[in-house]
Structures are given as structure tokens and as C-alpha cells.
Design a protein around this motif. Structure first.
Motif, PDB file in Angstrom:
ATOM      1  N   ARG B 195      25.653  31.566  66.220  1.00 58.35           N
ATOM      2  CA  ARG B 195      26.189  32.298  65.070  1.00 58.35           C
ATOM      3  C   ARG B 195      27.644  31.944  64.762  1.00 58.35           C
ATOM      4  NH1 ARG B 195      25.315  38.398  65.320  1.00 58.35           N
ATOM      5  NH2 ARG B 195      26.157  38.180  63.230  1.00 58.35           N
ATOM      6  N   VAL B 196      28.267  31.148  65.618  1.00 61.86           N
ATOM      7  CA  VAL B 196      29.646  30.749  65.343  1.00 61.86           C
ATOM      8  C   VAL B 196      29.634  29.283  64.961  1.00 61.86           C
ATOM      9  CG1 VAL B 196      32.001  30.727  66.194  1.00 61.86           C
ATOM     10  CG2 VAL B 196      30.336  32.273  67.210  1.00 61.86           C
ATOM     11  N   SER B 197      30.115  28.966  63.774  1.00 66.45           N
ATOM     12  CA  SER B 197      30.144  27.544  63.430  1.00 66.45           C
ATOM     13  C   SER B 197      31.543  27.167  62.965  1.00 66.45           C
ATOM     14  CB  SER B 197      29.107  27.242  62.354  1.00 66.45           C
ATOM     15  OG  SER B 197      29.451  27.888  61.157  1.00 66.45           O
ATOM     16  N   TRP B 198      32.098  26.184  63.631  1.00 68.56           N
ATOM     17  CA  TRP B 198      33.417  25.693  63.256  1.00 68.56           C
ATOM     18  C   TRP B 198      33.271  24.512  62.324  1.00 68.56           C
ATOM     19  CZ3 TRP B 198      37.901  25.638  67.244  1.00 68.56           C
ATOM     20  CH2 TRP B 198      38.112  26.952  67.686  1.00 68.56           C
ATOM     21  N   LYS B 199      34.115  24.506  61.302  1.00 66.46           N
ATOM     22  CA  LYS B 199      34.063  23.384  60.375  1.00 66.46           C
ATOM     23  C   LYS B 199      35.151  22.375  60.729  1.00 66.46           C
ATOM     24  CE  LYS B 199      32.460  26.260  56.624  1.00 66.46           C
ATOM     25  NZ  LYS B 199      32.905  27.473  57.311  1.00 66.46           N
ATOM     26  N   GLY B 200      35.185  21.303  59.950  1.00 67.06           N
ATOM     27  CA  GLY B 200      36.158  20.239  60.205  1.00 67.06           C
ATOM     28  C   GLY B 200      37.593  20.749  60.232  1.00 67.06           C
ATOM     29  N   ALA B 201      37.915  21.635  59.272  1.00 65.59           N
ATOM     30  CA  ALA B 201      39.288  22.128  59.195  1.00 65.59           C
ATOM     31  C   ALA B 201      39.638  22.956  60.431  1.00 65.59           C
ATOM     32  CB  ALA B 201      39.471  22.965  57.939  1.00 65.59           C
ATOM     33  N   ASN B 202      38.642  23.671  60.959  1.00 69.71           N
ATOM     34  CA  ASN B 202      38.895  24.449  62.166  1.00 69.71           C
ATOM     35  C   ASN B 202      39.269  23.537  63.329  1.00 69.71           C
ATOM     36  OD1 ASN B 202      36.272  26.433  61.021  1.00 69.71           O
ATOM     37  ND2 ASN B 202      38.322  27.224  61.383  1.00 69.71           N
ATOM     38  N   TRP B 203      38.509  22.444  63.442  1.00 63.29           N
ATOM     39  CA  TRP B 203      38.815  21.507  64.528  1.00 63.29           C
ATOM     40  C   TRP B 203      40.178  20.881  64.327  1.00 63.29           C
ATOM     41  CZ3 TRP B 203      36.253  22.111  68.735  1.00 63.29           C
ATOM     42  CH2 TRP B 203      34.926  22.562  68.688  1.00 63.29           C
ATOM     43  N   GLY B 204      40.489  20.576  63.069  1.00 68.12           N
ATOM     44  CA  GLY B 204      41.801  20.000  62.768  1.00 68.12           C
ATOM     45  C   GLY B 204      42.909  20.952  63.177  1.00 68.12           C
ATOM     46  N   ALA B 205      42.753  22.223  62.776  1.00 65.98           N
ATOM     47  CA  ALA B 205      43.766  23.221  63.125  1.00 65.98           C
ATOM     48  C   ALA B 205      43.858  23.351  64.633  1.00 65.98           C
ATOM     49  CB  ALA B 205      43.403  24.562  62.501  1.00 65.98           C
ATOM     50  N   PHE B 206      42.699  23.314  65.284  1.00 64.35           N
ATOM     51  CA  PHE B 206      42.696  23.453  66.724  1.00 64.35           C
ATOM     52  C   PHE B 206      43.444  22.300  67.383  1.00 64.35           C
ATOM     53  CE2 PHE B 206      40.851  22.937  70.933  1.00 64.35           C
ATOM     54  CZ  PHE B 206      41.137  24.194  71.425  1.00 64.35           C
ATOM     55  N   GLY B 207      43.239  21.083  66.845  1.00 60.71           N
ATOM     56  CA  GLY B 207      43.947  19.925  67.393  1.00 60.71           C
ATOM     57  C   GLY B 207      45.454  20.107  67.281  1.00 60.71           C
ATOM     58  N   LEU B 208      45.897  20.618  66.140  1.00 56.58           N
ATOM     59  CA  LEU B 208      47.345  20.831  65.951  1.00 56.58           C
ATOM     60  C   LEU B 208      47.868  21.903  66.899  1.00 56.58           C
ATOM     61  CD1 LEU B 208      47.526  20.619  62.075  1.00 56.58           C
ATOM     62  CD2 LEU B 208      48.599  19.074  63.718  1.00 56.58           C
ATOM     63  N   ILE B 209      47.081  22.953  67.085  1.00 56.27           N
ATOM     64  CA  ILE B 209      47.513  24.016  68.001  1.00 56.27           C
ATOM     65  C   ILE B 209      47.620  23.458  69.418  1.00 56.27           C
ATOM     66  CG2 ILE B 209      46.849  26.222  69.025  1.00 56.27           C
ATOM     67  CD1 ILE B 209      45.543  26.916  66.361  1.00 56.27           C
ATOM     68  N   LEU B 210      46.664  22.577  69.759  1.00 54.25           N
ATOM     69  CA  LEU B 210      46.691  21.959  71.072  1.00 54.25           C
ATOM     70  C   LEU B 210      47.969  21.129  71.230  1.00 54.25           C
ATOM     71  CD1 LEU B 210      44.637  22.223  73.266  1.00 54.25           C
ATOM     72  CD2 LEU B 210      43.748  19.989  72.651  1.00 54.25           C
ATOM     73  N   LEU B 211      48.312  20.409  70.174  1.00 58.12           N
ATOM     74  CA  LEU B 211      49.544  19.623  70.198  1.00 58.12           C
ATOM     75  C   LEU B 211      50.735  20.554  70.435  1.00 58.12           C
ATOM     76  CD1 LEU B 211      50.861  16.838  69.634  1.00 58.12           C
ATOM     77  CD2 LEU B 211      51.146  17.602  67.282  1.00 58.12           C
ATOM     78  N   GLY B 212      50.719  21.680  69.738  1.00 57.59           N
ATOM     79  CA  GLY B 212      51.779  22.666  69.927  1.00 57.59           C
ATOM     80  C   GLY B 212      51.830  23.152  71.358  1.00 57.59           C
ATOM     81  N   SER B 213      50.652  23.365  71.973  1.00 56.23           N
ATOM     82  CA  SER B 213      50.700  23.877  73.345  1.00 56.23           C
ATOM     83  C   SER B 213      51.207  22.813  74.307  1.00 56.23           C
ATOM     84  CB  SER B 213      49.368  24.465  73.805  1.00 56.23           C
ATOM     85  OG  SER B 213      48.297  23.926  73.136  1.00 56.23           O
TER      86      SER B 213
END
Lengths: 419, 487
Positions: B195-213
Motif C-alpha cells: 500500500r506504500v508506493s514511492w515515486k521517482g521524486a520520492n527517491w530523488g528527495a530521499f537521495g538528497l536527504i541521504l547526502l545531507g545526512s
């Protein structure tokens, strides 16, 4: 002999870099917090003077609580302006929707500093008590005398506890004296008693972390390992258990969100108004009946929500109490009069107030009665009632944790291999 | 050995040294357990929110089918933030808790999050990861000095610069591993949930957050090494590290909004809201009555026929207007004038309210920006803003939400005007505000997340501060190690 060990601990602490850092940190934090929270209190007090209701306004507002300087808790919720209208209670909130960054980080009050920073400090005093002396070899020397292990441990505990608590008490006292100089915040004797209990609770809380530190120190061979374990236990106790517990309780008790409740109320009220308009067009005057319909529906929803919410609070409190930190927070906020229990009691008082003036509001609205309302007054619970409604349990629970961890560290120390 | 190879050897040594250490094991286990529990609970909560959201929308639709009327429709159709897929990782603020269009603010509240704020990915990074970074670095220089290994290392043909570079690179690499691994487990849990589906933009945002961490983590690692190289013993190094940590993490962010509220105060919100209510209700009615009395007197003088019939009830007047053509004309003018006066009174009072509101908003905004600025000193605040804004759970989303609500409101008010005009055209006698209307063709509010590029641009300053901190403390660590007395 115990006293001698304690004295040795005190002297060695007094000269250490650790002691210097800790005192500096405690002083900076407590003074800044008192300063900031005091100014915050004063600005809320000034706001209260502005929004104090006139006799013609059916509004329930309580003045800000001076103990909120030490434990803000739910003070923002409690000092909202509850405005009784013909259909329900509208709660205007003060700060909530202004500067959003207030909701990003926790409030830096006394409670927060003791809960987060002083617990850390207490661990720093405990973490190398046994392992460091073993590493240096002084433990071996100490025990080769006719000094029992129990006495050594008790002496160490007392010495370190004094080093922790006396500066803390002095700094707090100094801060409170400064606060008391301001005529706006002069505390009554009742406030002082409550404050004293809060400080005693803080000492018990700090003592628990000291015992925990000593326990882990006796269970590990090296001080470096001890600090790593302790910091992780600290993070789990202080942050993770109390916060996840609340979320976990939410999975078990199904409480509607405030948004859902608010939408439903809105629907009831606009529906009845539409039906009323239709009646009016037909030539019937039925407003009073419609107001009553809204009123009873809102009351039902309200009661339903509050029942569910109370069971959620009970459950999450009990889950969170796995960590003594939660017990400490509950006890301190309730004693300061800013806790969940006090807030729910205030809400009941507001509901009672509404019920008592409700028929008058309808008559006024219909133009049948005068416009003066009785003023709303709220009395905080007495200490005895607070204690019987949970604070005593929390206090005993904290003391129990203390005894347990001290006993555990005693047994661990008795079996400790000093070589 | 060549220089590059030497560097690689040191990195390798640092990695092995870390991986086989006791604290690595503890950190690894802790992160894995906490990330897993957090993700499982938050995902569950997210699904419950989705269910509740669709239930609520259904109820609104249901209401609209039966009781839709233009008067008081706005509070019914209050836009609401649908749960976002990112809620199974990050939660901060949601417009639902702050933007309320309701006539009544809610009496019931949910005070539990105030007592114990929620734990999410941001908490894990800001508190736990920074603690781990300091715990691994506080003794990396002075600890080796105490063990004597530093002296041995330097007795070879090895430059100090290489050692420190190797330490920082090796340390950051290894310590980030347990975090990444536990995060991978978390993502797997999210991904496996149908029931949870991540789209491309979600992964992109996640990648940036990872960079931030990564930036956040390496800052604390450099800070730890810097402190370590300023101390002779590791037991005092940990004290200083924790001292700095407490100030940066637990003090500055929390103080900043309070400090800003003293430096740039805002008027009492309760007072403003009450004044607004008074101005738009009682005061407006008063003004309207006054203007209407004046106009009436003027018209009565102009049209005596009105004066003669002024004692008739409203219904009788309406009836007379149908029967008597002479009266009809004057009556038409009278009722037109009434409408103009109502509109005029609303406009005058509306102007006043707008003035007060703009003033309040302006002051609140400048206070917020000030606290934002002050808190940016703390890397915790920088990372928090960066992660919440990229995941649409922060301030940026609030602004975005308000903007799309404004657009939708415009659409709806156009629709409402057209619809009411049509109703009045069909039957002029009907009160178009207070009659049930079929509004199934109304424009519906649709939430759309802001494009990733826009969110990223907004978070650039936070990235920049973290990068600057990294550079400063890397250089500081580098130079103080060069000067370090290894004896």
C-alpha cells in the motif's frame, strides 16, 4: 570509612576537568533557560491582561501559571481562550499558528534540561567509577585494605552524588532567587513547595542515572566501552521509549484525529443552520430547537472523543513508564500544574462552565436576556490530589528504579574481578 | 611505498579498526533495531491516516450531496493535507494542524505529541548519528597517543597529513555503513508494503536527504577529531565533545524561536482574532445600520411613495411591489441601494481586517525568519530543515500548501458566483446563499507536492551551511593534528 571514600571522590572530582565542564554546562543551561522562560512567561502575562474577558463576554481564560517557567508542559493548551458560543466552545490558541519554528524543537525549560542534559551529566559521573580505577590499578590497592566492597561502593556513590547535586542545587536556588526578584513572578508559598518537590524529584532522577552509570561501569572492563553502552542506553531511555510508546499506544486505541472531529462538527452545525433557514422560510421559528440539536450532537462527539482520548493517555502512560524518564516527566508536569491530567481537568471545568451558562447564551442570542455572565474561575488541584492521581505512583516507581539499579550495581561490584 | 598506497593502507587500517571494535557492534545493533521499529510503526500509522483521510473525504462528499449551500460552505470544504508516502520515514509539521479555516477552533486537542515528540528518521540522524560520530572520533588522536601507536606510526616515513586524511575518510566510510545498512532494511519494509508506493521524486528527495545526512555526519566526525587533537587525554576529550554536542544539539535550536520572539515580538494573536471578529460582526452591522438609516432618509425624501409605505412589513412591501408599478420602481431602487450599502460596509470593515491581518502576518513572518536564521547556527537545525523541506513535511510545504489553497479558493469563488447568478436568474425571489444546491460539478481541491527542483532550491542554504561547517572543521582538524605533539 565510607565517608573517607566519599571525601576522596569529592576531592578528586573537584579538581577534574570533567567537573569544570559539567558545572559550566549546568550553569549556562539553567540560567539561560530561566531567563528565556521567564521572559516568555512575562509576555504571556502581558497577553493575558489584554485578553482578560469582560463580564459581557462568556469566555473562560486562566492566567498563565508561574510554574510553567520550570515545566511548560501543556501550558500553551491550557491558557487558550475558550469562547463559549451558541453552539460550542471555540478555543483560540495563542502562539500556535504564529511562528511555526516553535513546534520544531522541544521547549528548553528546567524539566527538559534535567531530563536530557543532567541525566547525561550523571552518567558522565558514573561511567568510569569502577573501570577507570581498575585500569589504573587503584581499585586493587583500595580493596587490599580492610575496606569492604559495600562501603567502597556506597562511598563512591555518595561522593559523586554530592558532587552532582550540590552545584545543581546551588545554581537552581540562585536562579529561583533571581526570578523571585521580579514582582510579576513572585512565587506564593504553595508554588515554592511544589518547586521544592520538583527539585527533589530531579535529584531522585539524577541519582538513578548515577546508579545506572556505576552499574554499567562494573559490568564492563574498560571505561571506553562503558561510555558507549551508557550513551546508547541513555538515548533509548530518554528519547526512544517515551516517544515510540505514545505512537504504539495510538496503534492500539483508535482515536479520531482532531481534524476529523472538527470536520464532523462543522457539518452538523452548517446542516442545522440550513434546516433552520428552511424552517424560517416556511414561517416556523425553530432556531432554539436547532441550536439544541447542534449542542447535543457536539456534546456527544465531545464526550466520545474525550473517553477515547483518556484511554489512549492511560495506555501510552503505562507503556512509557517502562522508562523512568517518562515517570519523571509525568510527575513533574502534574506537580507544576501543566500536565495531561490537569489539562483534562481544566477542560471538564470549561465544559461545566459552558453547561451552566448555555441556556443564558441562547436566551441572549434570542434577545430575551441580559448580557452579564458569571466569571470563570479555575482552581488547580491540591498537591494531595495530584499525588493520589498518579504522581505518587510515579515517584515510587522512580525510587524503585533507583533501589533496583543500586542493588544491581552492588551485586555486580561484589563479584567484580579487580585484577 | 608510494604516497597513495600509504593513504590506502591507513584508510584500510582505520576501517578494520572500527569494524572490529565493540562500539561498532553496539552502534550497528542499536541503529538496526531503532530504524526497523520506527519504520514499522510509522508505516502502520501512515496507512491508518490514509484510511482516515479517505473516510473523511467520503463524509464530506456525502454531506455535499444532501446539504450543500453556499452560505458557510467554506468551512465544510476546508482543504486538507493528504498523507504523503514519506510519512513512513519523516514527520514534522502538517498544514492540517496549523491552517484552519474553521469558524471555531477546535476545543479538543491532542497534547500527547507536546509531551513526547515523535521519533522519525530526522531524530535518528540528528541525535543518534551525531552521537555515534562523536563516540568514534573523540579518541581517534589522543587515544592513539595514549596507546603509543601514534608515535610508532609517525616514526615511519609517513606524513601527518596522510594520517589525518586517512582517519577522516576511513572513519566516515565505516561509520556510515551501519546507518546505510539499517536504512536499507527500513526502505525494504516500506517497499515491500503493497500500500506504500514511492515515486521517482520520492527517491530523488530521499537521495538528497541521504547526502545531507552524510554531510551532517562527517561534520560531527571532523568536529570530534578536531577536539581529539586539541586534547592530551581521551577522558577530557569526551567531556569537551559532549559539551559541544549538548550546546549545538540540545540548546541552540530550542532557544532560537524564543530568542527571536523577544527580538521581534508579534501582537497577541488572540487579541487580533477577537478584534477581527468584532469588526466583521457587531461593528459591521452597526455601520451598516447607520449608513442604511441615512440612505433611507434620503430616499424617502426623494420618493414620497416609499415614505408612505414604510410601515409595511417586508413581505407586504414585496407584494405591493408586484402589484403597484409606481411603487415597484422606487422599491427596486431601495433594494438596490441596500445591496450597495451591505457591500460597502463589508468592504470598509474588510479593509480594516485585512490591514490588521497583514500586519500580524508580516510580523509573524519576520519573527519566523529571524528564528530560522538564528537556529541555522546549529547543524541539527540545518539538517532538520533540509530533510523536512525535501520530504514536504516542513515549512516549505506549508507555504506551498497555502499557495495551492489560494488558487483553489479563487476557482471555487468564481464557480460560486457563476452558480449563484444562474440560480438567481432562474428564480429571482430565491435566497441563493441559503438554499440547497447541487454542487457535484464544483472544482475540487487537489493537493500536489511541489516539484523536487523547487524544494531543492529552497534547501540550498541549509546544504551550504553544512558544507561550510565541514570545510571549517576539516581544516581545523587537519592543522591542529599537524601541530599535535605526539609524545
Amino acid at each position: 570509612m565510607t565517608w573517607k571514600v566519599a571525601k576522596k571522590e569529592i576531592v578528586s572530582n573537584l579538581l577534574s576537568y570533567k567537573f569544570f565542564i559539567v558545572i559550566l554546562l549546568t550553569a549556562i543551561l539553567i540560567f539561560t533557560s530561566f531567563f528565556i522562560m521567564h521572559r516568555d512567561y512575562k509576555s504571556r502575562l502581558a497577553d493575558y491582561q489584554l485578553i482578560k474577558p469582560k463580564p459581557t463576554e462568556p469566555i473562560a481564560v486562566i492566567p498563565p501559571n508561574p510554574l510553567s517557567i520550570f515545566s511548560k508542559g501543556l501550558e500553551e493548551f491550557m491558557t487558550r481562550s475558550f469562547e463559549i458560543s451558541v453552539v460550542q466552545i471555540a478555543a483560540r490558541s495563542g502562539m500556535k499558528s504564529g511562528n511555526l519554528l516553535f513546534s520544531y524543537f522541544p521547549v528548553p525549560d528546567f524539566l527538559y534540561i534535567v531530563r536530557v542534559v543532567l541525566s547525561l551529566v550523571a552518567l558522565l559521573f558514573g561511567f568510569d567509577q569502577v573501570s577507570r580505577e581498575k585500569e589504573r590499578g587503584t581499585l586493587k590497592l583500595m580493596l587490599s585494605n580492610s575496606l569492604s566492597r559495600a562501603k567502597t561502593l556506597i562511598g563512591k556513590w555518595i561522593g559523586n552524588f554530592l558532587c552532582l547535586s550540590i552545584p545543581f542545587l546551588l545554581i537552581t536556588l540562585l536562579g529561583v532567587v533571581f526570578l523571585n526578584l521580579d514582582p510579576d513572578t513572585r512565587f506564593s508559598s504553595g508554588h515554592i513547595v511544589r518547586l521544592a518537590i520538583i527539585v527533589i524529584l530531579s535529584l531522585i532522577y539524577i541519582a538513578f542515572f548515577l546508579s545506572l552509570g556505576i552499574l554499567i561501569s562494573t559490568l564492563t572492563r574498560r571505561a571506553a566501552a562503558s561510555i558507549v553502552i551508557l550513551l546508547f542506553i541513555w538515548a533509548i531511555l530518554v528519547f526512544i521509549i517515551p516517544n515510540l510508546g505514545t505512537l504504539l499506544a495510538r496503534q492500539m486505541v483508535d482515536v479520531p484525529s482532531v481534524k476529523a472531529l472538527s470536520e464532523k462538527r462543522q457539518q452538523t452545525w452548517t446542516r442545522e443552520v440550513l434546516l433552520g433557514e428552511e424552517d424560517r422560510r416556511k414561517g416556523e421559528s425553530s432556531w432554539e430547537a436547532h441550536y439544541k440539536a447542534i449542542y447535543s450532537d457536539m456534546d456527544k462527539k465531545e464526550e466520545n472523543y474525550r473517553n477515547k482520548f483518556n484511554s489512549l493517555v492511560r495506555l501510552s502512560k503505562n507503556i512509557n513508564r517502562i522508562s523512568p524518564v517518562a515517570s519523571f516527566v509525568y510527575a513533574v508536569t502534574e506537580i507544576a500544574g501543566t500536565g495531561v491530567g490537569e489539562e483534562s481537568r481544566l477542560k471538564s471545568a470549561v465544559v461545566n462552565y459552558k453547561n451552566s451558562i448555555f441556556s443564558q447564551i441562547i436566551s441572549t442570542r434570542m434577545g430575551k436576556a441580559g448580557k452579564e455572565y458569571p466569571t470563570f474561575a479555575y482552581r488547580y488541584r491540591a498537591l494531595s490530589q495530584i499525588f493520589s492521581e498518579g504522581a505518587l505512583f510515579d515517584m515510587v516507581w522512580l525510587i524503585f528504579f533507583n533501589i533496583l539499579f543500586f542493588a544491581l550495581s552492588y551485586f555486580a561490584f561484589v563479584k567484580y574481578d579487580v585484577r | 611505498m608510494s604516497g597513495e598506497k600509504m593513504l590506502r593502507t591507513i584508510i584500510k587500517k582505520e576501517i578494520l579498526n572500527n569494524i572490529f571494535s565493540f562500539r561498532f557492534l553496539v552502534a550497528f545493533l542499536l541503529l538496526m533495531i531503532i530504524v526497523t521499529i520506527t519504520v514499522v510503526i510509522l508505516t502502520d500509522d501512515y496507512l491508518r491516516r490514509i484510511d482516515e483521510y479517505s473516510l473523511r473525504q467520503g463524509e464530506i462528499e456525502n454531506y455535499m450531496r444532501n446539504y450543500a449551500h453556499f452560505n458557510r460552505i467554506n468551512p465544510i470544504l476546508t482543504p486538507s493535507q493528504p498523507p504523503l508516502p514519506f510519512y513512513s520515514l519523516i514527520r514534522k509539521i502538517s498544514p492540517d494542524d496549523y491552517i484552519t479555516e474553521n469558524v471555531f477552533q477546535e476545543f479538543n486537542s491532542d497534547p500527547l505529541p507536546i509531551m513526547f515528540p515523535l521519533i522519525d528518521f530526522v531524530f535518528i540522524v540528528t541525535i543518534l548519528l551525531s552521537l555515534i560520530a562523536l563516540l568514534f572520533s573523540y579518541d581517534s588522536i589522543c587515544g592513539e597517543k595514549e596507546d603509543g601507536t601514534l608515535r610508532l606510526m609517525l616514526s615511519n616515513k609517513l606524513s601527518k597529513a596522510k594520517i589525518i586524511l586517512g582517519k577522516i575518510i576511513g572513519g566516515t566510510l565505516t561509520l556510515f555503513l551501519p546507518f546505510l545498512f539499517s536504512l536499507l532494511i527500513g526502505l525494504l519494509i516500506i517497499h515491500l508494503n503493497p500500500r506504500v508506493s514511492w515515486k521517482g521524486a520520492n527517491w530523488g528527495a530521499f537521495g538528497l536527504i541521504l547526502l545531507g545526512s552524510i554531510l551532517y555526519f562527517s561534520f560531527f566526525y571532523c568536529l570530534g577529531i578536531f577536539i581529539s587533537s586539541r586534547h592530551r587525554s581521551s577522558s577530557s576529550s569526551i567531556m569537551t565533545s559532549l559539551f559541544v554536542w549538548v550546546i549545538l544539539i540540545l540548546l541552540i535550536p530550542n532557544l532560537s524561536p524564543y530568542l527571536a520572539s523577544f527580538l521581534s515580538p508579534t501582537p497577541s494573536k488572540i487579541k487580533v482574532e477577537r478584534d477581527v471578529e468584532r469588526i466583521t460582526m457587531d461593528e459591521r452591522d452597526e455601520l451598516m445600520r447607520k449608513m442604511w438609516r441615512e440612505k433611507q432618509a434620503e430616499l424617502y425624501k426623494q420618493y414620497p411613495i416609499l415614505d408612505e409605505n414604510k410601515n409595511l412589513t417586508q413581505a407586504e412591501q414585496a407584494r405591493k411591489a408586484v402589484e403597484d408599478p409606481a411603487y415597484k420602481k422606487a422599491y427596486q431602487i431601495l433594494s438596490d441601494q441596500f445591496k450597495i450599502i451591505v457591500a460597502e460596509a463589508n468592504r470598509i470593515q474588510g479593509e480594516k481586517v485585512r490591514g490588521m491581518r497583514t500586519e500580524l502576518d508580516r510580523k509573524e513572518e519576520s519573527q519566523m525568519l529571524l528564528s530560522l536564521g538564528i537556529s541555522m547556527i546549529s547543524p541539527l537545525a540545518d539538517f532538520t530543515y533540509l530533510a523536512t523541506d525535501l520530504s514536504s513535511t516542513g515549512l516549505r510545504n506549508m507555504i506551498h500548501f497555502q499557495r495551492i489553497v489560494g488558487e483553489w479558493r479563487q476557482l471555487f469563488s468564481d464557480y460560486s458566483e457563476k452558480k449563484r447568478a444562474a440560480i438567481e436568474k432562474e428564480n429571482p425571489a430565491v435566497d441563493s446563499w441559503n438554499v440547497a444546491v447541487d454542487m457535484s460539478d464544483r472544482p475540487r481541491f487537489q493537493y500536489k507536492e511541489e516539484a523536487l527542483a523547487g524544494r531543492f532550491k529552497w534547501t540550498l542554504p541549509f546544504f551550504a551551511v553544512l558544507i561550510i561547517y565541514n570545510l571549517i572543521f576539516f581544516t581545523a582538524a587537519f592543522f591542529s593534528f599537524i601541530k599535535y605533539d605526539v609524545r
